[in-house]
Design an enzyme around this catalytic site. Structure first.
Site, PDB file in Angstrom:
ATOM      1  N   GLY A   7       7.195 -22.663  -8.539  1.00 23.29           N
ATOM      2  CA  GLY A   7       8.386 -21.982  -9.047  1.00 23.29           C
ATOM      3  C   GLY A   7       9.543 -22.186  -8.081  1.00 23.29           C
ATOM      4  O   GLY A   7       9.637 -23.224  -7.412  1.00 23.29           O
ATOM      5  N   ARG A  87       3.047 -12.717  -1.610  1.00 21.67           N
ATOM      6  CA  ARG A  87       2.504 -11.383  -1.412  1.00 21.67           C
ATOM      7  C   ARG A  87       1.186 -11.445  -0.645  1.00 21.67           C
ATOM      8  O   ARG A  87       0.361 -12.326  -0.847  1.00 21.67           O
ATOM      9  CB  ARG A  87       2.295 -10.668  -2.747  1.00 21.67           C
ATOM     10  CG  ARG A  87       3.600 -10.313  -3.403  1.00 21.67           C
ATOM     11  CD  ARG A  87       4.267  -9.204  -2.598  1.00 21.67           C
ATOM     12  NE  ARG A  87       5.622  -8.972  -3.045  1.00 21.67           N
ATOM     13  CZ  ARG A  87       6.613  -8.677  -2.246  1.00 21.67           C
ATOM     14  NH1 ARG A  87       6.431  -8.600  -0.949  1.00 21.67           N
ATOM     15  NH2 ARG A  87       7.808  -8.465  -2.713  1.00 21.67           N
ATOM     16  N   GLU A 116       1.025  -4.711   3.466  1.00 24.42           N
ATOM     17  CA  GLU A 116       2.360  -5.033   3.961  1.00 24.42           C
ATOM     18  C   GLU A 116       3.018  -3.877   4.714  1.00 24.42           C
ATOM     19  O   GLU A 116       4.123  -4.020   5.215  1.00 24.42           O
ATOM     20  CB  GLU A 116       3.237  -5.492   2.796  1.00 24.42           C
ATOM     21  CG  GLU A 116       2.704  -6.768   2.159  1.00 24.42           C
ATOM     22  CD  GLU A 116       3.549  -7.280   1.003  1.00 24.42           C
ATOM     23  OE1 GLU A 116       4.775  -7.140   1.064  1.00 24.42           O
ATOM     24  OE2 GLU A 116       2.966  -7.828   0.060  1.00 24.42           O
ATOM     25  N   HIS A 143       7.747 -10.279   7.477  1.00 20.97           N
ATOM     26  CA  HIS A 143       8.114 -10.693   6.119  1.00 20.97           C
ATOM     27  C   HIS A 143       9.595 -10.390   5.882  1.00 20.97           C
ATOM     28  O   HIS A 143       9.954  -9.411   5.250  1.00 20.97           O
ATOM     29  CB  HIS A 143       7.234  -9.957   5.114  1.00 20.97           C
ATOM     30  CG  HIS A 143       7.355 -10.452   3.710  1.00 20.97           C
ATOM     31  ND1 HIS A 143       7.161 -11.761   3.361  1.00 20.97           N
ATOM     32  CD2 HIS A 143       7.628  -9.809   2.561  1.00 20.97           C
ATOM     33  CE1 HIS A 143       7.325 -11.905   2.054  1.00 20.97           C
ATOM     34  NE2 HIS A 143       7.612 -10.734   1.551  1.00 20.97           N
ATOM     35  N   ALA A 145      12.030 -13.015   5.015  1.00 18.82           N
ATOM     36  CA  ALA A 145      12.726 -14.176   4.459  1.00 18.82           C
ATOM     37  C   ALA A 145      13.909 -13.775   3.589  1.00 18.82           C
ATOM     38  O   ALA A 145      14.918 -14.462   3.540  1.00 18.82           O
ATOM     39  CB  ALA A 145      11.755 -15.040   3.659  1.00 18.82           C
TER      40      ALA A 145
END
Length: 165
Positions: A7, A87, A116, A143, A145
């Site tokens: 994707g 994820r 997370e 995490h 980004a």
């Protein structure tokens, strides 16, 4: 380079790899006919057999939950490096640790963990994290980004577009 999930993230990653002239093997269960001069559209089995590095770029669904597990690891023909910026629950941490111990994989780079929320870790999750971090061939990054200046600009632009501005 094996890319699982082609994707937005997977295809953007492939574009970044183009100047390095690596062979890019990409698999996406839902997207078809995306191959081009530097991306070869392949089956998941081909990624498992041929890739020296495997990047997970899939959304978390019932089907991708714990996609990297012992069964996945046992199908590997190379000893790839595993990259994941999707994820955390796509990777089964306990099985990942087994894969490292049994040298089914050469290394791991994780941008996200199975749980997370570090502050909510159970004793078992903390022990798993400590064990994971004890390997010299494991890199774990925060995490974040989506927190770059470019990401904020793109999010604002998309939001304004949806609002009709």
């Amino acid at each position: 380079m094996g890319i699982i999930g082609y994707g937005n993230t997977g295809s953007s990653f492939a574009k970044l790899l183009q100047p390095f002239e690596v062979t890019v093997l990409a698999h996406d269960k839902f997207k078809k006919d995306f191959g081009n001069s530097y991306v070869k559209e392949v089956t998941l089995e081909q990624v498992l057999e041929e890739a020296e590095v495997i990047s997970f770029n899939v959304p978390l669904t019932a089907e991708t939950h714990h996609m990297l597990n012992l069964d996945f690891l046992n199908k590997l023909r190379q000893q790839p490096i595993i990259l994941s910026a999707c994820r955390g629950k796509v990777i089964h941490t306990a099985d990942l640790i087994i894969g490292l111990k049994e040298e089914k994989i050469s290394g791991v780079c994780l941008d996200v963990l199975e749980n997370e929320k570090l502050g909510s870790y159970t004793i078992d999750e903390r022990q798993q994290l400590d064990e994971l971090l004890s390997f010299s061939n494991v890199i774990v990054t925060p995490h974040i980004a989506g927190y770059s200046h470019e990401a904020f600009l793109k999010m604002a632009t998309v939001l304004l577009g949806k609002l009709g501005f």
